[in-house]
Design a protein around this motif. Structure first.
Motif, PDB file in Angstrom:
ATOM      1  N   LEU A 571       0.831  -1.207   0.000  1.00 28.42           N
ATOM      2  CA  LEU A 571       0.000   0.000   0.000  1.00 28.42           C
ATOM      3  C   LEU A 571       0.861   1.251   0.000  1.00 28.42           C
ATOM      4  CD1 LEU A 571      -2.946  -0.686   2.485  1.00 28.42           C
ATOM      5  CD2 LEU A 571      -3.128   0.111   0.119  1.00 28.42           C
ATOM      6  N   LEU A 572       1.924   1.221   0.791  1.00 27.74           N
ATOM      7  CA  LEU A 572       2.768   2.402   0.888  1.00 27.74           C
ATOM      8  C   LEU A 572       3.751   2.500  -0.273  1.00 27.74           C
ATOM      9  CD1 LEU A 572       1.647   2.634   3.804  1.00 27.74           C
ATOM     10  CD2 LEU A 572       3.915   3.376   4.484  1.00 27.74           C
ATOM     11  N   PHE A 573       4.407   1.395  -0.575  1.00 21.85           N
ATOM     12  CA  PHE A 573       5.577   1.477  -1.455  1.00 21.85           C
ATOM     13  C   PHE A 573       5.437   0.704  -2.748  1.00 21.85           C
ATOM     14  CE2 PHE A 573       7.188   1.830   2.996  1.00 21.85           C
ATOM     15  CZ  PHE A 573       7.507   3.180   2.950  1.00 21.85           C
ATOM     16  N   GLY A 574       4.229   0.228  -3.052  1.00 16.11           N
ATOM     17  CA  GLY A 574       4.033  -0.500  -4.293  1.00 16.11           C
ATOM     18  C   GLY A 574       4.925  -1.720  -4.345  1.00 16.11           C
ATOM     19  N   ASN A 575       5.645  -1.866  -5.447  1.00 18.07           N
ATOM     20  CA  ASN A 575       6.455  -3.073  -5.604  1.00 18.07           C
ATOM     21  C   ASN A 575       7.908  -2.872  -5.212  1.00 18.07           C
ATOM     22  OD1 ASN A 575       4.328  -4.720  -6.522  1.00 18.07           O
ATOM     23  ND2 ASN A 575       4.466  -3.727  -8.534  1.00 18.07           N
ATOM     24  N   ALA A 576       8.191  -1.817  -4.487  1.00 21.73           N
ATOM     25  CA  ALA A 576       9.574  -1.603  -4.046  1.00 21.73           C
ATOM     26  C   ALA A 576      10.066  -2.849  -3.301  1.00 21.73           C
ATOM     27  CB  ALA A 576       9.655  -0.389  -3.133  1.00 21.73           C
ATOM     28  N   PRO A 577      11.340  -3.188  -3.496  1.00 21.00           N
ATOM     29  CA  PRO A 577      11.843  -4.455  -2.953  1.00 21.00           C
ATOM     30  C   PRO A 577      12.130  -4.375  -1.463  1.00 21.00           C
ATOM     31  CG  PRO A 577      13.616  -3.290  -4.041  1.00 21.00           C
ATOM     32  CD  PRO A 577      12.385  -2.444  -4.220  1.00 21.00           C
ATOM     33  N   VAL A 578      11.120  -4.074  -0.687  1.00 15.98           N
ATOM     34  CA  VAL A 578      11.349  -3.980   0.750  1.00 15.98           C
ATOM     35  C   VAL A 578      10.341  -4.868   1.459  1.00 15.98           C
ATOM     36  CG1 VAL A 578       9.895  -1.914   0.920  1.00 15.98           C
ATOM     37  CG2 VAL A 578      11.548  -2.392   2.710  1.00 15.98           C
ATOM     38  N   GLU A 579      10.819  -5.583   2.457  1.00 13.12           N
ATOM     39  CA  GLU A 579       9.956  -6.549   3.129  1.00 13.12           C
ATOM     40  C   GLU A 579       9.726  -6.154   4.581  1.00 13.12           C
ATOM     41  OE1 GLU A 579      11.227 -10.509   2.459  1.00 13.12           O
ATOM     42  OE2 GLU A 579      11.527 -10.135   0.318  1.00 13.12           O
ATOM     43  N   PHE A 580       8.623  -6.642   5.124  1.00 12.92           N
ATOM     44  CA  PHE A 580       8.287  -6.338   6.510  1.00 12.92           C
ATOM     45  C   PHE A 580       8.001  -7.622   7.276  1.00 12.92           C
ATOM     46  CE2 PHE A 580       7.609  -2.403   4.248  1.00 12.92           C
ATOM     47  CZ  PHE A 580       8.189  -1.475   5.091  1.00 12.92           C
ATOM     48  N   PRO A 581       9.047  -8.348   7.619  1.00 14.01           N
ATOM     49  CA  PRO A 581       8.845  -9.601   8.350  1.00 14.01           C
ATOM     50  C   PRO A 581       8.419  -9.341   9.794  1.00 14.01           C
ATOM     51  CG  PRO A 581      11.183  -9.128   8.175  1.00 14.01           C
ATOM     52  CD  PRO A 581      10.464  -8.072   7.373  1.00 14.01           C
ATOM     53  N   LEU A 582       7.742 -10.326  10.355  1.00 17.81           N
ATOM     54  CA  LEU A 582       7.243 -10.219  11.725  1.00 17.81           C
ATOM     55  C   LEU A 582       7.839 -11.308  12.592  1.00 17.81           C
ATOM     56  CD1 LEU A 582       3.402 -10.004  10.953  1.00 17.81           C
ATOM     57  CD2 LEU A 582       5.006  -8.093  11.136  1.00 17.81           C
ATOM     58  N   THR A 583       7.860 -11.049  13.888  1.00 19.63           N
ATOM     59  CA  THR A 583       8.043 -12.108  14.865  1.00 19.63           C
ATOM     60  C   THR A 583       6.667 -12.352  15.468  1.00 19.63           C
ATOM     61  OG1 THR A 583      10.236 -11.272  15.369  1.00 19.63           O
ATOM     62  CG2 THR A 583       9.260 -12.805  16.953  1.00 19.63           C
ATOM     63  N   VAL A 584       6.129 -13.544  15.283  1.00 22.45           N
ATOM     64  CA  VAL A 584       4.770 -13.810  15.739  1.00 22.45           C
ATOM     65  C   VAL A 584       4.761 -15.030  16.645  1.00 22.45           C
ATOM     66  CG1 VAL A 584       2.372 -14.112  15.021  1.00 22.45           C
ATOM     67  CG2 VAL A 584       4.003 -13.114  13.437  1.00 22.45           C
ATOM     68  N   SER A 585       4.029 -14.943  17.746  1.00 23.90           N
ATOM     69  CA  SER A 585       3.859 -16.138  18.556  1.00 23.90           C
ATOM     70  C   SER A 585       2.484 -16.125  19.214  1.00 23.90           C
ATOM     71  CB  SER A 585       4.954 -16.242  19.620  1.00 23.90           C
ATOM     72  OG  SER A 585       5.044 -15.043  20.350  1.00 23.90           O
ATOM     73  N   SER A 586       1.918 -17.300  19.369  1.00 28.10           N
ATOM     74  CA  SER A 586       0.644 -17.443  20.079  1.00 28.10           C
ATOM     75  C   SER A 586       0.953 -18.062  21.433  1.00 28.10           C
ATOM     76  CB  SER A 586      -0.305 -18.337  19.278  1.00 28.10           C
ATOM     77  OG  SER A 586      -0.613 -17.733  18.042  1.00 28.10           O
ATOM     78  N   VAL A 587       0.591 -17.346  22.476  1.00 31.85           N
ATOM     79  CA  VAL A 587       1.020 -17.735  23.821  1.00 31.85           C
ATOM     80  C   VAL A 587      -0.121 -17.554  24.818  1.00 31.85           C
ATOM     81  CG1 VAL A 587       3.463 -17.160  23.489  1.00 31.85           C
ATOM     82  CG2 VAL A 587       1.864 -15.373  24.166  1.00 31.85           C
ATOM     83  N   GLU A 588       0.030 -18.192  25.971  1.00 32.87           N
ATOM     84  CA  GLU A 588      -0.933 -17.953  27.036  1.00 32.87           C
ATOM     85  C   GLU A 588      -0.551 -16.716  27.840  1.00 32.87           C
ATOM     86  OE1 GLU A 588      -1.402 -21.567  29.212  1.00 32.87           O
ATOM     87  OE2 GLU A 588      -2.507 -22.493  27.555  1.00 32.87           O
ATOM     88  N   SER A 589       0.749 -16.493  27.971  1.00 30.89           N
ATOM     89  CA  SER A 589       1.229 -15.350  28.748  1.00 30.89           C
ATOM     90  C   SER A 589       2.050 -14.410  27.873  1.00 30.89           C
ATOM     91  CB  SER A 589       2.093 -15.849  29.902  1.00 30.89           C
ATOM     92  OG  SER A 589       2.840 -14.779  30.442  1.00 30.89           O
ATOM     93  N   TYR A 590       1.782 -13.132  28.014  1.00 36.12           N
ATOM     94  CA  TYR A 590       2.522 -12.104  27.262  1.00 36.12           C
ATOM     95  C   TYR A 590       4.025 -12.234  27.541  1.00 36.12           C
ATOM     96  CZ  TYR A 590       3.057  -7.317  25.306  1.00 36.12           C
ATOM     97  OH  TYR A 590       3.386  -6.214  24.558  1.00 36.12           O
ATOM     98  N   ALA A 591       4.363 -12.684  28.736  1.00 34.23           N
ATOM     99  CA  ALA A 591       5.777 -12.808  29.092  1.00 34.23           C
ATOM    100  C   ALA A 591       6.499 -13.845  28.231  1.00 34.23           C
ATOM    101  CB  ALA A 591       5.919 -13.162  30.570  1.00 34.23           C
ATOM    102  N   GLU A 592       5.731 -14.763  27.651  1.00 41.68           N
ATOM    103  CA  GLU A 592       6.367 -15.805  26.820  1.00 41.68           C
ATOM    104  C   GLU A 592       6.636 -15.335  25.405  1.00 41.68           C
ATOM    105  OE1 GLU A 592       3.722 -19.145  26.698  1.00 41.68           O
ATOM    106  OE2 GLU A 592       3.256 -18.905  28.825  1.00 41.68           O
ATOM    107  N   ALA A 593       6.037 -14.234  25.000  1.00 38.04           N
ATOM    108  CA  ALA A 593       6.184 -13.797  23.606  1.00 38.04           C
ATOM    109  C   ALA A 593       7.625 -13.395  23.326  1.00 38.04           C
ATOM    110  CB  ALA A 593       5.248 -12.642  23.312  1.00 38.04           C
ATOM    111  N   LYS A 594       8.028 -13.533  22.103  1.00 34.50           N
ATOM    112  CA  LYS A 594       9.370 -13.205  21.596  1.00 34.50           C
ATOM    113  C   LYS A 594      10.438 -14.215  21.903  1.00 34.50           C
ATOM    114  CE  LYS A 594       8.750  -8.260  21.699  1.00 34.50           C
ATOM    115  NZ  LYS A 594       9.242  -6.980  22.184  1.00 34.50           N
TER     116      LYS A 594
END
Length: 594
Positions: A571-594
């Motif tokens: 949406l912002l940059f069209g086909n510019a070769p830039v990526e936006f990877p994420l760190t994602v986790s599904s957890v019971e406690s916020y403290a466990e994320a990352k």
DNA sequence: TGAGATCGCCAC
DNA sequence: AAACGTGGCGATCTCA
């Protein structure tokens, strides 16, 4: 199709004595700038009116609902189960357009028809009022809303909308500005939804954690036991009776009396002194360890202690109030409970409901990626291709024989370039970075030069930095004495660092806005039957979101988060070769994320 | 007594 | 002497 919601008549303050009857509200149907219909309803029946209008439309998702301020108008609609796809927040858009209108480069010509305040209601006010109950009326019935005089009418709001749309059409980059204003408006809805949902917060776990660290809850006005013990020990070690570690002057004086030559009482200074070497290092370390422990406990107690729990956690949820675009750069601010700084130490109290999970997604190195995209620096974009951008930069640096050859150095060099550091390790690495990524460095340095001249800059989508104040202008021009000249130079550079960072931080905020908007759309359209998921966004901090939902939805949620991140990049940059990877986790406690 | 400034810590 | 961007917030201090 736009549907403008507002009072049918001027508010009681403008008309004279308050009308005791229910105030009528009006929905104006606007097609291509022309009003094609109007429907009135008492305020209490607004949710019903809105729903029937949506039901009558062949394409309800194409309706853009227009109102003065999402934070005040949307909560009762949401409470009634209405979650529209699109809206237009006239007050949030007005703030952006008014700023831009004073900056000729934007091509924005705009003057408000009615002045609108984008400031969200005080959190205190929300706490005083019971939470909105659809059966019982709404925020509209609250004294705070009723007392506001001269509430703009639906007709005035429609005229304001027309002025805003004209301003966008005539601007230099209408598509980008439209994206920004629609995104900001959608952010307004998301902020209300997250406030209503709240972050799941277990009082029992938080209390256990406090008791563990501080001892039992003390009487009001008394220190927790563990802190009092430490304070006594510190006084004994320093041999200064009655030293109050809560008071910076008292502590600094006591440290000096004891022969400890620190400049401030900050953690950093204390640690530096402890590690200085020389005699009696062990004793030094022991004393500093006690002081630092005291500070840590004091922080926990005052910022997130029992009082915080009483104040901010209701029925197992923490409900921060967000101010969309509340930071100059467009970042969100939050008021109440320090929502943007939930410390790592208490994240263990953030727990999913039984059978549900928290899905935590953190965008990796957003700002340097934004820099790569905005500057068109292909080498920098390439460095971010395989996940960790700092590693990518370090690898490139190593191959080029640069000093920027390991991850930690790449990180401080990139941050230094974006923040404008000139000294220390970070400042020293920036010239090396310039050799590797000349386009990116030229980009930030050009933004800095504009700021140093007192000029203004804009983000990728067109949010503009404020003009420096008259005071700034005066001080920068004052070179009457050596002291004044040095102050002028310092202020000049400081404003350069501000504009340098503004373009990146502000564009990163725009990316985050688009990301969250895409997440929201996908949540509404998800599920096997496309009828939507039950999972909802419940928390947001700059480049991180937390969602809360049934465990069986978590897999789909993780996928849609990544798709939404890629969509935001396009949406912002069209086909510019830039990526936006994420760190994602599904957890019971916020403290466990990352 | 209360507004405003300062310090220091937390977050991204 | 590590200081370089955006903030919120609580405790203490300062000054009217």
């Amino acid at each position: 199709m736009h549907i403008v919601l507002g009072p049918a008549d001027p508010g009681p303050g403008a008309a004279g004595p308050a009308d005791p009857g229910p105030s009528p509200w009006r929905a104006l149907l606007v097609e291509d700038g022309r009003t094609v219909g109007a429907r009135d309803a008492p305020l209490s029946e607004l949710p019903g009116l809105v729903r029937s209008l949506a039901a009558e439309s062949p394409r309800p998702e194409a309706i853009r609902w227009v109102w003065s301020q999402t934070a005040r108008v949307y909560p009762p609609l949401l409470a009634a189960g209405f979650e529209p796809a699109r809206c237009w927040d006239l007050s949030l858009c007005q703030r952006i357009l008014s700023q831009a209108a004073g900056f000729p480069d934007t091509g924005v010509e705009y003057a408000p028809v009615v002045e609108l305040d984008p400031t969200p209601p005080e959190p205190a006010e929300e706490r005083v009022l019971p939470r909105v109950d659809p059966a019982q009326g709404s925020l509209f019935d609250s004294p705070a809303a009723g007392e506001r005089s001269g509430e703009p009418t639906a007709d005035q709001l429609a005229a304001e909308l027309a002025a805003q749309l004209r301003a966008v059409t005539g601007s230099r980059y209408p598509q980008r500005l439209t994206l920004l204003l629609a995104g900001e408006s959608q952010g307004g809805m998301i902020a209300v939804e997250m406030n209503a949902a709240g972050l799941p917060w277990r009082r029992d776990l938080h209390e256990a954690l406090l008791a563990d660290a501080l001892g039992p809850r003390p009487a009001d006005g008394a220190r927790p036991a563990r802190m009092q013990e430490l304070a006594d020990r510190i006084a004994a070690t320093l041999q200064v009776a009655g030293v109050n570690p809560d008071s910076q002057p008292s502590l600094l004086k006591a440290l000096h009396t004891a022969g400890i030559p620190v400049r401030t009482t900050s953690k950093w200074d204390l640690m530096a002194w402890a590690e200085e070497g020389g005699e009696r290092v062990e004793e030094r370390r022991a004393l500093i360890a006690e002081l630092l422990e005291y500070k840590t406990l004091q922080r926990l107690w005052t910022a997130n202690g029992w009082h915080w729990l009483d104040e901010w956690v209701r029925a197992g949820r923490f409900h921060p109030s967000y101010a969309v675009g509340g930071v100059v750069t467009g970042r969100w601010a939050a008021h109440g409970g320090g929502a943007m700084q939930v410390p790592a130490t208490v994240r263990g109290a953030v727990r999913a409901d039984p059978g549900w999970l928290l899905t935590v997604a953190d965008a990796s190195q957003v700002e340097p990626r934004i820099l790569a995209a905005m500057s068109g620096d292909r080498a920098l974009a390439q460095a971010g291709r395989d996940g960790d951008m700092y590693l990518g930069v370090a690898e490139l640096g190593r191959r080029a024989g640069s000093a920027v050859s390991e991850r930690s150095r790449a990180k401080i060099a990139l941050l230094g370039a974006m923040y404008g550091s000139t000294t220390g390790d970070s400042g020293a690495l920036v010239p090396h970075l310039r050799r590797l990524f000349p386009a990116a460095l030229e980009f930030v340095e050009s933004a800095a030069r504009i700021g140093e001249r007192g000029g203004r800059v804009a983000t990728w989508l067109g949010r503009t930095s404020p003009a420096p104040s008259a005071d700034w202008q005066a001080q920068v021009a004052d070179v009457s004495t050596a002291e004044a000249e040095s102050r002028a130079r310092s202020m000049t550079r400081s404003h350069g660092r501000f504009t340098r960072n503004f373009v990146i931080q502000g564009t990163a905020a725009e990316w985050a806005l688009c990301w969250m908007g895409a997440v929201r759309r996908r949540l509404h359209a998800g599920g096997a039957d496309g009828a939507g998921l039950r999972t909802r966004l419940v928390f947001f901090v700059h480049d991180e979101v937390v969602l809360h939902g049934p465990a069986e939805e978590a897999g789909e949620v993780r996928t849609l988060l990544a798709e939404a991140a890629a969509e935001a990049g396009r949406l912002l940059f069209g086909n510019a070769p830039v990526e936006f990877p994420l760190t994602v986790s599904s957890v019971e406690s916020y403290a466990e994320a990352k």
